[in-house]
Write an enzyme that holds these catalytic residues in place. Structure first.
Site, short mmCIF file in Angstrom:
data_model
loop_
_atom_site.label_atom_id
_atom_site.label_comp_id
_atom_site.label_asym_id
_atom_site.label_seq_id
_atom_site.Cartn_x
_atom_site.Cartn_y
_atom_site.Cartn_z
CG ASP A 57 -5.16 -2.05 2.61
OD1 ASP A 57 -5.35 -2.01 1.48
OD2 ASP A 57 -4.99 -1.38 3.41
CG ASP A 110 -2.68 1.65 6.34
OD1 ASP A 110 -3.48 1.16 5.39
OD2 ASP A 110 -1.92 2.60 6.55
CG ASP A 166 -2.01 0.97 1.21
OD1 ASP A 166 -2.23 1.55 0.17
OD2 ASP A 166 -2.51 1.35 2.39
#
Length: 778
Positions: free
Chosen positions: A536, A532, A298
């Site tokens: 996700d 996070d 990410d």
């Protein structure tokens, strides 16, 4: 409905609810009971065979030959401990995180633990918070992500009358809601069998040991019966001698020590990573990471620090230029959104109440914009510029800001337009906000190293792909310029194709993240994913190894295999190294362990065919288990070994063990024939066989210690000297002679031939050929 209008329950009503058992403190347990864990670890075929042989030895009074059971007991204890520990950990990782929740009681807002909620409590809950119990919205508007419950990533709008299910998350908005179900009645509890039960182990090391154990288990029973009957009726041996000889043949096939070694190696890895602020929630994920060849990252909070700040505000419309601070001040004062971007805007602009707001639409990560209706101005939008106006109307400065790696938001107004969830129409740009998120320290060094180690790096983000690409460039990501905007891709097939064509993925929806990870795995890759946020979750579940940031959402921490407690992805090489260390070291020493498995199997077959007694007894095998397999392997398993895993474990271990195992069989056959023509007693023959077995096993230890360093030289020397000293000290127990006497020249001559044959085997590259053909990772 305002907070001051909501009174909530009184303390008296709360006490009544508690008395009636209407509290959210139900502790559902779908995991194994302690009794089941003991049963599963003790009542196995592997243990049944070992203890069955032990009972036979006990029955005939061969007590010293039962020493091997100590290894079995230790294996059982370790297995029970690990499973109890894993169960207790899973119990803590309930799908509803045990945090605090805001409630209204006696007209006042207060924070209580989620387990203290009672039926009919009024809960105040906003963006980023998990729903602690089943609720019904009584006022406000929010968007919920129910991916943890349904697997669907679509955001669902929740308004008055709608239910919020426990275990889901609010991604935007703020609501007041009434608790309608608590404890065992909650929807999340219905999912405990899936969400809380300890998942099956996926480990090449463990699976390989199970394959070997299963194969030998099927062979042991018929072979044991044949060897016992031959000894008893053909060789006219006593029942005690028949049992001991048969037991030795069977016990040698079972890889007792390897399970213990693997457990110790992995446990050591967990401990070492914990000291580096990396929490391992699944011990076997360390092994998985050793095989990772693709890492999906990410952007926000991973490559970048996740600490956003406004770098520049560019006015785009002269009519609204002076009003920008007051427009933003009002918008931020009325907004319940609290993501990192909104926090950066709040730090830059002062809150105000200059304008009235009649209608709100919270920011959505799927829409990429939020809006409010200002009667004096129209509908005010804040969001991704590409989602608010046509491409041809985007200002030139936007591209320049994105080229610097800035995240850019647009402030726009649509006069005379109603506020709906449909795509914005007639938006007039007012301003651009350039937001910077600094690159993490050592990010470039980390990405460069991972790339050099053969790990394919992918960056998956919900931001503009051009911006993400430039951040990736600043972070030193290889192939940063191969990027795509997945908001323009509607077909799943096209998303899957893009997984192989691009490095940077922008404007990615949660469902698309999952598809990308799934496609990479289907193509044969071992995929790790960092994340996070709630968006996700689906992709993290799909990955072979999921890595969460401690500062992220509770949902990601709960499902992740590893949690980076300092939220710093630059520690990932440490995890990779630890996984490689475990697999490489276990593979290296497994070649020593499997020698016994192979030669015991071959000799047992030959003994069954020829009706000759098995040459060794259990206590002799146990000494080799401890002194040759256990002692050096234990210390070698702690060594550093960062080599990339390019092989399959079981074929590699068996091929490494094969030449020495065949040498043992050859030596036994040669000594047996010598015993027929030379004036050797039976005891001299068996002693020579045992000393040769020790010598070949020591050769395997020396090979495992190569290339040498001070520790390995020490282990090789002490193993060779120690095993022979032990054999002489305990010769009565081992039922061999104190020394070889007149057989010493034969021992030296045969060992010289063993070394020569081993060198010829090595020179001919036969082992390398077999490894390349059968053990290369696919």
């Amino acid at each position: 409905m305002e907070n001051k209008e909501i009174k909530g329950l009184t303390q008296k009503e709360v006490n009544q609810k508690i008395a009636y058992g209407q509290q959210n403190d139900y502790q559902e347990d779908a995991s194994k009971s302690t009794k089941q864990i003991f049963s599963d670890n003790i009542l196995t075929l592997f243990n049944f065979l070992n203890f069955g042989i032990g009972v036979c030895l006990l029955f005939v009074g061969a007590y010293s030959n039962m020493a091997y059971l100590a290894i079995i007991v230790v294996n059982i204890v370790i297995g029970i401990y690990q499973e109890v520990h894993a169960r207790n950990l899973v119990r803590k990782l309930s799908i509803v995180s045990q945090s605090e929740v805001r409630v209204i009681r006696d007209g006042k807002e207060q924070s209580i633990a989620t387990k203290e909620l009672v039926l009919d409590d009024i809960v105040k809950i906003g963006a980023g918070e998990q729903i602690p119990s089943d609720l019904q919205v009584i006022s406000g508007r929010a968007e919920a992500n129910e991916a943890l419950l349904t697997g669907e990533s679509d955001l669902i709008v929740k308004t008055a009358g709608d239910e919020l299910l426990s275990g889901s998350f609010l991604t935007s908005g703020l609501v007041f809601a009434k608790t309608i179900r608590v404890g065992a009645d909650n929807y999340a509890v219905q999912l405990t069998s899936e969400a809380k039960t300890h998942k099956a182990i996926h480990s090449e090391l463990v699976d390989s040991i199970r394959k070997v154990s299963k194969f030998t288990s099927f062979v042991i029973i018929p072979l044991g019966i044949i060897l016992f009957l031959e000894a008893l009726f053909i060789r006219d041996a006593s029942i005690k001698v028949s049992v001991i000889a048969s037991a030795a043949a069977l016990l040698g096939m079972l890889p007792k020590g390897l399970v213990l070694l693997i457990s110790i190696a992995l446990t050591t890895g967990v401990t070492k990573l914990a000291k580096k602020r990396i929490l391992v929630q699944d011990m076997y994920s360390i092994e998985t990471l050793a095989h990772v060849d693709t890492l999906c990252l990410d952007k926000t909070g991973t490559i970048t620090e996740g600490k956003m700040s406004i770098q520049h505000v560019e006015a785009l419309h002269s009519e609204y230029e002076k009003a920008i601070p007051e427009i933003m001040g009002t918008y931020l004062a009325e907004s319940s959104d609290n993501n990192l971007t909104m926090q950066a805007l709040r730090e830059y602009f002062d809150l105000s109440n200059r304008y009235n707001v009649t209608k709100k639409l919270a920011f959505s990560s799927d829409r990429k914009w939020g809006a409010m209706e200002f009667p004096e101005l129209g509908v005010i939008y804040i969001g991704a510029p590409e989602r608010l106006v046509e491409t041809k109307r985007l200002p030139e400065s936007l591209r320049a800001a994105q080229a610097k790696g800035y995240r850019v938001l647009m402030l726009g107004v649509a006069a005379g337009q109603p506020l709906t969830e449909e795509a914005p129409q007639g938006v007039e740009p007012i301003a651009l906000f350039e937001i910077d998120d600094p690159i993490r320290k050592n990010a470039e060094e980390t990405l460069t190293y991972l790339h050099a180690e053969g790990v394919d790096l992918k960056v998956i983000s919900g931001d503009n792909p051009f911006t993400v690409s430039n951040i990736a460039r600043r972070a030193g990501l290889p192939n940063y310029d191969a990027y795509i905007d997945l908001s323009t891709v509607t077909q799943e097939e096209d998303v899957r194709k893009s997984a192989h064509q691009y490095t940077v993925f922008g404007r990615v929806s949660p469902q698309q993240k999952k598809i990308l990870v799934n496609e990479l795995r289907k193509s044969g890759r071992t995929v790790a994913m960092t994340g996070d946020g709630v968006n996700d979750v689906l992709a993290l579940r799909e990955a072979d190894c999921s890595i969460a940031m401690a500062e992220g959402d509770g949902a990601t921490r709960q499902i992740a295999n590893l949690v980076l407690l300092d939220s710093d992805f630059t520690t990932l090489p440490e995890v990779l190294f630890e996984g490689r260390r475990v697999v490489n070291n276990v593979t290296k020493v497994s070649g020593v362990f499997f020698i016994k498995t192979i030669y015991s199997f071959v000799l047992s077959i030959l003994c069954a065919i020829t009706a000759i007694g098995f040459p060794f007894i259990p206590i002799q095998i146990t000494l080799i288990d401890l002194a040759i397999e256990g002692y050096p392997s234990f210390f070698l398993s702690f060594e550093q070994d960062k080599r990339k895993i390019t092989y399959r474990y079981l074929p590699t271990a068996l091929i490494n063990a094969l030449p020495n195992a065949l040498l043992v069989v050859l030596n036994i056959a040669v000594v047996y024939m010598l015993g027929k023509v030379l004036p050797f007693t039976f005891l001299q023959t068996t002693t020579l066989m045992y000393y040769l077995l020790i010598g070949i096993s020591c050769m395997a230890v020396i090979k495992a210690c190569y290339p040498f360093n001070s520790l390995r030289i020490f282990l090789a020397i002490t193993t060779v000297i120690g095993i022979y000293v032990a054999a002489m000290l305990f010769y009565h127990l081992l039922e061999v002679n104190l020394g070889l006497g007149t057989a010493w020249p034969y021992f030296i001559g045969i060992m010289f031939m063993n070394i020569l044959l081993r060198l010829l085997y090595w020179k001919a590259n036969i082992q390398d050929y077999l490894l390349d053909k059968f053990a290369t990772a696919r």
